[in-house]
Structures are given as C-alpha cells and as structure tokens.
Scaffold this active site. Structure first.
Site, PDB file in Angstrom:
ATOM      1  N   ASP A 412       0.827  -1.200   0.000  1.00  0.00           N
ATOM      2  CA  ASP A 412       0.000   0.000   0.000  1.00  0.00           C
ATOM      3  C   ASP A 412       0.872   1.264   0.000  1.00  0.00           C
ATOM      4  O   ASP A 412       1.603   1.529   0.952  1.00  0.00           O
ATOM      5  CB  ASP A 412      -0.878  -0.059   1.269  1.00  0.00           C
ATOM      6  CG  ASP A 412      -1.966   0.977   1.274  1.00  0.00           C
ATOM      7  OD1 ASP A 412      -1.927   1.897   0.441  1.00  0.00           O
ATOM      8  OD2 ASP A 412      -2.857   0.872   2.134  1.00  0.00           O
ATOM      9  N   GLY A 455      -5.249   3.598  -7.769  1.00  0.00           N
ATOM     10  CA  GLY A 455      -5.483   3.877  -9.192  1.00  0.00           C
ATOM     11  C   GLY A 455      -4.584   4.953  -9.774  1.00  0.00           C
ATOM     12  O   GLY A 455      -4.735   5.322 -10.942  1.00  0.00           O
ATOM     13  N   ASP A 476     -10.673   3.949  -1.020  1.00  0.00           N
ATOM     14  CA  ASP A 476     -11.308   2.957  -0.149  1.00  0.00           C
ATOM     15  C   ASP A 476     -12.823   2.936  -0.311  1.00  0.00           C
ATOM     16  O   ASP A 476     -13.476   3.981  -0.352  1.00  0.00           O
ATOM     17  CB  ASP A 476     -10.982   3.275   1.318  1.00  0.00           C
ATOM     18  CG  ASP A 476      -9.518   3.044   1.630  1.00  0.00           C
ATOM     19  OD1 ASP A 476      -8.722   2.858   0.690  1.00  0.00           O
ATOM     20  OD2 ASP A 476      -9.175   3.055   2.823  1.00  0.00           O
TER      21      ASP A 476
HETATM   22  C1  GLA Z   1      -5.418   2.273   2.960  1.00  0.00           C
HETATM   23  C2  GLA Z   1      -5.978   1.140   2.107  1.00  0.00           C
HETATM   24  C3  GLA Z   1      -6.973   0.342   2.932  1.00  0.00           C
HETATM   25  C4  GLA Z   1      -6.293  -0.196   4.174  1.00  0.00           C
HETATM   26  C5  GLA Z   1      -5.666   0.946   4.970  1.00  0.00           C
HETATM   27  C6  GLA Z   1      -4.793   0.429   6.106  1.00  0.00           C
HETATM   28  O1  GLA Z   1      -6.412   3.186   3.271  1.00  0.00           O
HETATM   29  O2  GLA Z   1      -6.565   1.633   0.946  1.00  0.00           O
HETATM   30  O3  GLA Z   1      -7.520  -0.714   2.156  1.00  0.00           O
HETATM   31  O4  GLA Z   1      -5.321  -1.131   3.799  1.00  0.00           O
HETATM   32  O5  GLA Z   1      -4.846   1.753   4.146  1.00  0.00           O
HETATM   33  O6  GLA Z   1      -4.184   1.431   6.823  1.00  0.00           O
END
Ligand code: GLA
Length: 664
Positions: A412, A455, A476
């Site tokens: 991430d 994205g 999210d």
């Molecule tokens: C981001 C991701 C989420 C999750 C959080 C965790 O927001 O997009 O899916 O993994 O981090 O901190």
C-alpha cells in the site's frame, strides 16, 4: 452593511408575506450563498444532523470540503454547504413545509482541477435540476428548485461517467427555504424498501466440487490447496494425475508439496459423501509467474476490524471460513491488513507487535486448514495507519514473510509519497512496486502480489508490468450505495487490462457485519444493493475478499457469498472481465464472455424506482432463440428470441447466463 440591510428588509416581510419571500428566494444569487448568514427565510442545510448523508469517500463535511478543508469552488469561498464525494445521496424530509432549495454546486478546489461530477436535485422522485457535467476548476453553478407542496428532496451526485476519483462535490451554500422547523436530513435512498430478494441457498444438498478450475504455482515452491467441496458427510477425497511433488490428504482434501517440473497438469479431483460422489478437473499450471490464474477469493481484516485486528481474530476468521462453508466454495486467503507491525530489530528484521506474538505459528495454523495467509505493508517508511513500512528493507521483508509462511502481500503506497515527492511521474509510481516484485521473486515462496495505490497513474495500464497479480483501481470503499455504485460502475473500460494472473481490484467486499474498528454494524447496503455488489464484482473478475466478521454472518450473507453459479462467473478460467455494453434509462447492461462459449450478463437498475431492464441480443452479439438462466436463483428461464426483459428493483441487479455451451 448593504447585505445586512437587504436581509433585514427581507426578513421583515418573511413573517407576514410568504408570497414575496418565495419570489425573493427564487431570485437568490450565488453571492447570497457565500457568507455566514443564510438568505432570509432560509436555513443552511449543514446546520442539520448530516449523519444520514451517504458519501462515496470519507465523511460528509458540514461547511467543509470532503477533506475537511474550507469550502471553495472555482476560487469562490463558501462558509456553508455540504462537502461530499461522488457518488453521494442525501434526502431532506420536507413535510410540505418548504418552498425552495438553493445551492451553488461544483467540484471543490482542493482536487487541483481534477474530478468531474453531475449534481441532480430530485423532488418527490422527479428530477427537477441537473448541473450537467462540472469539472474541477469550473465556476460554481447556481441550482434553484421549487419545493412547494413537496414531501422529499433528494440530492444526488454522480461521478460523471468516468469513475469517482477526485470527485469532491460541494453543495456549497445549500439552503432550504422552509416555514416550519420539521425539516430534517434523512437517508437519501428515495425511501427504498429493504426487501430481501430470493436467492438460492449456498448450501446445496448434493455433493459437488466448487471453486477455481485452474490454479498456478512455481516449481519447487511450497503449494497448498484445499479442494472446495460441499455435500453431506464427505468422507474421501482423491486426485488422479497429480503432478510429481504433490500429495493429497484423502481425509481433509488438502493438497500439499511442491511441483517438481514446469508444465500444465490436468488433475481429476473426486470426493465421496453421503449424498453421492462428485468429480471435476483441476488444471495446475506450474511455471514462473503463474499465480492468481483466477481472482483471489478470501477475507481481509480491514473492513471489519481495521486497527482492532489481532492473532485471535485471524484464527477465528480461519475457523469461520471453514465452519460456515466458505472454504467449501473456494475462499482460501486469510489476509491480515495494516496494524500488525511493531518495528525492526537490531538486524533490521521486521517484528510483529504484541497482538501477533507468533506469525509463523499463525501461518501454520491457517495452513493446517488448507488455507493461505496474507499480510500487508507499504513501500514507504510507514503504512497508512503509521506502522513500520518496508522502505529500504524490501528484500529483507520478503524473506521474513517467506520464513513465516506468508502467501499474499498487499502493498500500500501511503507514506511512499514522502519518498517519491509530489510529481513522481509514471516511472516514480512504478519504482517501489518493481522493487518489491523482485524481492518477492527471490524470497523462495509463492506470494500473491496485490498493489494498492488507489489507481494513481492509471495503474491498470501497467500493474501487470510491475508484477502485480492485482491492483486497487480506486480509493477505499465504504458500506453505502454511493461508494459502491461510484466505484463499481466506474470500472468500465478497465476490463481490457485484466486477465489470468493480473486483475483489477475495486476494493474489498462490504457485505455482512463491517465497522473498521472494534464495533461492527450490519452493512448499510440494502439487500438488493448487496446482490448488485456481488454480481458486479463477479462480472468484473474482481478479487472477492470478504470484509466482514465471518464468525457472525446471517444466512442471507452466507447465501450471497456462496452461490456457486455466481462464483463460477468470477472464477471463469477464460478470465475476461465484463464491460458495459448498454446504458438505457438508468439500466446498465454488462457483458462477460465465458470459457464455455456462453455469456454472463448483468443488468443493473441504478434509478430510484423498480424498472424493466432489457438485454438485447445485439448488446451481446448473439442471434436467434437463446436459453437464459438466472444465476442467483439457479433456474432456467426458457428460450428467448432477440431480447430478454425483467423487472429489476431500484439499485438491484440480475445475473444471467445466456446461450448454449459450445459443442452442445
Ligand atoms: C489504505 C488502504 C486500505 C487499508 C488501509 C490500512 O487506506 O486503501 O484498504 O489497507 O490503508 O491502513
């Protein structure tokens, strides 16, 4: 001074002369909506309780943008208004006491000219105003709508047809001219009833083998696969023509070992049970970069527990995945999201925190059930929840994951922005993902590689090139219709970039009990919206990562997640995701070609009322009389010529299989 005088003048008449107030309200200018004081006779919408407002990302801002900043559209500041994010919907219960709604609408300047949205104002289910497409940087547009005698005002923001990235949509200076104090903000679902649709039970009596028909592995690396099978009293599993190096446990149905040589192996699986026996082919493809031949199916801890995740909850998830029968339908990944990390030891090795005292022991536990364990990190120094990331420790972390027995990594972006700077360019966006790809290749274990960077830089165009087995295409998701529909329907066009081994990921599932913390709540999606969710994710070949507490699911949720005919669409070995082929009067038609020569068709009613949806044979390239099967109820509907029409509830979906399998 002049403004105050005008308002005083106006308010003198408000009480006694409603007709004049009405006229004044109709003439409200944009300028009147920028300051602290509401136009005379009007009340700012952001002074109400806004908790019922659905917004596609983050939370709704009262007098603030979606990011909680001062509201500004086209360089014009506003002291009041609703800062939402497409797709968004809000209702205002008027009780026939209001005369007019006004707002200056547009994309908030915080997006830096990105984003494009459409604002719609509905009065008692009739659309009364439409902003047309407004883009980031455009001047605010004044919408003014008569509410006389109306019961319900509904404010809708759609994504403008291009997905909801950067769609920070301000109802700036939104105000209602009302005579009574009974106006209140309510869920903007047009009063949709929450009727549970009939869907087939996910627990069929007959013995059957389910789940993926093709799996991949790298020769010499550990392999684990639980044969997903349903039916009463299953007693004996067997497998013919397993590639050398693998063995099957005939009691549990778990295949383990490491394939010795590259190749494509056609294995015949069989299972016996009280309600008969079943057999099915499983292709095992052994070679380099052969993981995720079909979209990963499993669970991830974020949408339910977020920071409240711990070892016990992960074990409980693995137990529940087996106990509720989800594993018997093909779900196999148990993925720990953020918040497991403590820091690094003296040698720089990543160490888990006190909530995860023994990662290797946890992996062994998950593997003992035939399931696979996933983990989470960031290419930056810190993860999104501010735990230790993998920056400058990528190879070391990959080796640690392999040592523990990890099978899946969600990687991430988050704090990597501080390394890459504000304008990293395409190479800068790819760089950290290349680094971890190489690290995973060399770690000695097969680890599915899941990119998460929301994205940026059209990741679908290059996610496969950096080794991604899947990549998040969006921000999210959250459990409301605005978020679901904005993200889901915004996937159109990405389908050509996905295929076996590399999938678009529109984020994890939001059915069941979710909550992003210790306190869970039932999903806010209506039942039919949940059907839309799973239908669309199946058509899109999206990873199916359950986001709820699996140890506490009602029957509807289980049935929704375990319909094998629907899951077969998601797992179809041809791996060609659906795209939209028609959009007529709020009914969208999506088409997915299947390996057996038939076509999966989803029809979605995005409007506020039940409506007839039609798939025309020209939409999907077939001719003449065609058999049509409803996959949610698992029933043949008969033969149809030229088209098929069905009534679809508002926000609901149907999933059909049309045509005869090739060779029949
Ligand atoms: C981001 C991701 C989420 C999750 C959080 C965790 O927001 O997009 O899916 O993994 O981090 O901190």
């Amino acid at each position: 001074m002049r403004k105050l005088g005008y308002q005083l003048w106006l308010s003198m008449f408000t009480a006694s002369l409603p007709a004049i107030t009405l006229a004044a309200a109709a003439e409200t200018s944009l300028q009147n909506l920028t300051g602290q004081d509401a136009p005379a006779g009007a009340v700012w919408l952001d002074t109400f309780d806004l908790s019922p407002v659905e917004t596609g990302w983050g939370s709704v801002g009262a007098g603030k943008s979606a990011e909680g900043k001062p509201m500004s559209v086209g360089k014009q500041s506003f002291a009041h208004g609703l800062g939402t994010h497409a797709d968004s919907v809000a209702g205002v219960d008027l009780k026939k006491t209001a005369t007019r709604f006004v707002a200056a609408v547009g994309v908030d300047d915080e997006t830096d000219k990105r984003g494009s949205v459409v604002f719609q104002v509905w009065v008692d289910k009739v659309k009364k105003a439409d902003s047309g497409l407004l883009k980031g940087g455009d001047a605010p547009k004044l919408l003014s709508v008569d509410l006389t005698g109306a019961d319900m005002l509904t404010l809708v923001v759609t994504d403008g047809g291009d997905g909801n990235a950067s769609d920070h949509a301000d109802w700036a200076g939104a105000a209602v001219f009302a005579t009574g104090s009974s106006v209140k903000v309510v869920p903007g679902n047009f009063g949709l009833p929450n009727i549970m649709p009939e869907i087939a039970s996910g627990d069929p009596a007959k013995t059957s083998i389910n789940g993926p028909r093709i799996v991949g592995t790298t020769p010499g690396k550990p392999f684990i696969f639980l044969v997903p099978a349903t039916g009463a009293g299953l007693t004996k599993f067997s497998a013919k023509k397993l590639p050398p190096g693998l063995k099957m446990d005939s009691v549990t149905g778990i295949i383990t070992g490491a394939v010795e040589q590259p190749g494509t192996y056609e294995v015949t699986l069989a299972v016996k049970g009280k309600s008969g026996s079943a057999s099915r082919k499983l292709v095992i493809e052994a070679g380099d970069h052969k993981l995720a031949r079909t979209p990963p199916m499993g669970w991830n801890s974020w949408n339910c527990w977020a920071g409240a995740i711990d070892d016990a909850k992960v074990r409980a998830a693995a137990d529940a995945m087996v106990k509720c029968g989800l594993a018997a339908h093909g779900y196999q990944y148990i993925n720990i999201d953020d918040c497991w990390e403590k820091g690094r030891d003296a040698s720089g090795e990543i160490v888990s925190n006190e909530k995860f005292p023994d990662m290797q022991g946890l992996a062994d536990y998950v593997h003992s059930k035939g399931l696979r364990l996933g983990i989470y990190s960031s290419p930056g120094p810190q993860t999104c929840a501010s735990f230790t990331g993998s920056y400058q420790h990528e190879a070391q972390d990959a080796k640690t994951y392999a040592k523990w027995g990890i099978d899946y990594l969600k990687y991430d972006w988050c704090s990597y922005g501080s390394v890459a700077g504000n304008n990293p360019g395409l190479d800068g966006l790819k760089k950290p993902y290349h680094i971890m790809d190489k690290a995973l290749d060399n770690c000695g274990r097969d680890i599915v590689y899941s990119l998460c960077q929301y994205g940026m830089g059209n990741v679908w165009e290059w996610g496969a090139e950096v080794g991604g087995n899947c990549w998040r295409t969006t921000g999210d998701i959250t459990d409301n219709w605005g978020s679901l529909s904005g993200i889901g329907f915004g996937q159109n066009g990405h389908e050509k970039f996905a295929g076996p081994g590399h999938w678009n990921d529109p984020d994890m599932l939001i059915v069941g009990r979710v909550g992003w913390g210790p306190n869970l709540h039932p999903t806010k999606l209506k039942y039919v919206e949940q059907v839309t969710h799973i239908t669309l994710w199946s058509l899109l070949s999206a990873p199916l990562l359950i986001g709820c507490d699996m140890s506490n699911m009602d029957k509807f949720t289980i049935d929704l997640l375990t319909n094998d005919e629907v899951l077969d669409v998601n797992q179809d070995p041809l791996g060609k995701p659906a795209g939209r082929v028609a959009d007529r009067n709020g009914i969208q038609v999506w088409r997915r070609p299947l390996q057996d020569g038939t076509t999966a068709v989803g029809m979605f009613n995005t409007g506020p009322e039940a409506a007839d949806g039609t798939v025309q044979w020209v939409d999907i390239g077939v001719h003449g009389k065609q058999p049509v099967r409803d996959l949610w109820v698992q029933q043949e509907l008969g033969g149809f010529d030229g088209q098929y029409t069905v009534t679809i509830p508002a926000h609901g979906a149907v999933l059909l299989k049309i045509g005869r399998p090739s060779g029949q």
